[in-house]
Every structure is written in C-alpha cells, then in structure tokens.
Design a protein around this motif. Structure first.
Motif, PDB file in Angstrom:
ATOM      1  N   VAL A 165      19.053  67.492  23.302  1.00 12.75           N
ATOM      2  CA  VAL A 165      18.232  66.335  22.978  1.00 12.75           C
ATOM      3  C   VAL A 165      17.094  66.807  22.097  1.00 12.75           C
ATOM      4  CG1 VAL A 165      16.812  64.465  23.882  1.00 12.75           C
ATOM      5  CG2 VAL A 165      18.751  65.276  25.212  1.00 12.75           C
ATOM      6  N   ARG A 166      16.971  66.221  20.916  1.00 10.14           N
ATOM      7  CA  ARG A 166      15.870  66.564  20.024  1.00 10.14           C
ATOM      8  C   ARG A 166      14.576  65.973  20.578  1.00 10.14           C
ATOM      9  NH1 ARG A 166      17.129  67.567  14.191  1.00 10.14           N
ATOM     10  NH2 ARG A 166      14.995  66.804  14.034  1.00 10.14           N
ATOM     11  N   PHE A 167      13.476  66.703  20.396  1.00 13.85           N
ATOM     12  CA  PHE A 167      12.192  66.221  20.893  1.00 13.85           C
ATOM     13  C   PHE A 167      11.783  64.905  20.236  1.00 13.85           C
ATOM     14  CE2 PHE A 167      10.061  70.325  22.647  1.00 13.85           C
ATOM     15  CZ  PHE A 167      10.972  70.335  23.674  1.00 13.85           C
ATOM     16  N   ASP A 168      12.113  64.701  18.966  1.00 22.29           N
ATOM     17  CA  ASP A 168      11.731  63.442  18.322  1.00 22.29           C
ATOM     18  C   ASP A 168      12.479  62.258  18.950  1.00 22.29           C
ATOM     19  OD1 ASP A 168      14.159  64.284  17.120  1.00 22.29           O
ATOM     20  OD2 ASP A 168      13.676  63.289  15.227  1.00 22.29           O
ATOM     21  N   PHE A 169      13.705  62.466  19.383  1.00 17.50           N
ATOM     22  CA  PHE A 169      14.469  61.428  20.075  1.00 17.50           C
ATOM     23  C   PHE A 169      13.855  61.158  21.448  1.00 17.50           C
ATOM     24  CE2 PHE A 169      18.862  60.416  22.116  1.00 17.50           C
ATOM     25  CZ  PHE A 169      18.657  59.053  21.992  1.00 17.50           C
ATOM     26  N   LEU A 170      13.541  62.208  22.176  1.00 15.45           N
ATOM     27  CA  LEU A 170      12.912  62.076  23.489  1.00 15.45           C
ATOM     28  C   LEU A 170      11.560  61.384  23.364  1.00 15.45           C
ATOM     29  CD1 LEU A 170      13.446  62.770  26.445  1.00 15.45           C
ATOM     30  CD2 LEU A 170      12.406  64.994  26.033  1.00 15.45           C
ATOM     31  N   ASP A 171      10.802  61.744  22.330  1.00 18.34           N
ATOM     32  CA  ASP A 171       9.498  61.130  22.075  1.00 18.34           C
ATOM     33  C   ASP A 171       9.655  59.629  21.832  1.00 18.34           C
ATOM     34  OD1 ASP A 171       6.586  61.263  21.397  1.00 18.34           O
ATOM     35  OD2 ASP A 171       7.339  60.732  19.401  1.00 18.34           O
TER      36      ASP A 171
END
Length: 77
Positions: free
Chosen positions: A42-48
């Motif tokens: 999971v990319r951090f920008d997606f999680l954000d």
C-alpha cells in the motif's frame, strides 16, 4: 499477518466502493484489492487519501494478527 479492515470502516461510514474510489482518485479495482486483502503493498499516498476521506487513522484500516492468533481462530473442532 496484516489484515485489512477497510470493509468494516466503509460500512461504519456508510460509503460505497464506487464513492470511495472516486473520492480518493483510484480505480474500484485498487480499492477492492485493499478491501479484500488481496494487495501486497500500500502506497502511503493511497493510505493518506483513504484516511482523509474516511476520517480515520492508518491503524483503523490495517491491523496486525499474529500467525498464532490466526491459527487459533481457524482450528477445526
């Protein structure tokens, strides 16, 4: 193992997969993969983006379940 709680959080917030995907700017397939636990990263920008839309913390979406706990919950009697 890391387990996704995205489906539960979506249900609590009464938001559909299509609506969430549109709000985070991802495809339904990408959101569905995380929801069903079929993604490997999971990319951090997606999680954000998910946390922003769902007004939650990353720990609300992803939880750690030890192998021992997982085995205990699936044992046949």
């Amino acid at each position: 193992m890391i387990v996704s709680r995205l489906g539960e959080v979506m249900a609590e917030r009464k938001i559909s997969l299509n609506e969430l995907a549109a709000k985070v700017g991802r495809t339904n397939v990408n959101v569905s993969r995380l929801k069903t636990g079929k993604c490997k990263a999971v990319r951090f920008d997606f999680l954000d983006a998910l946390c922003g839309v769902l007004d939650c913390q990353p720990g609300d979406l992803l939880v750690y379940v030890s192998d021992q706990d997982n085995e205990g919950g699936t044992a046949a009697l």
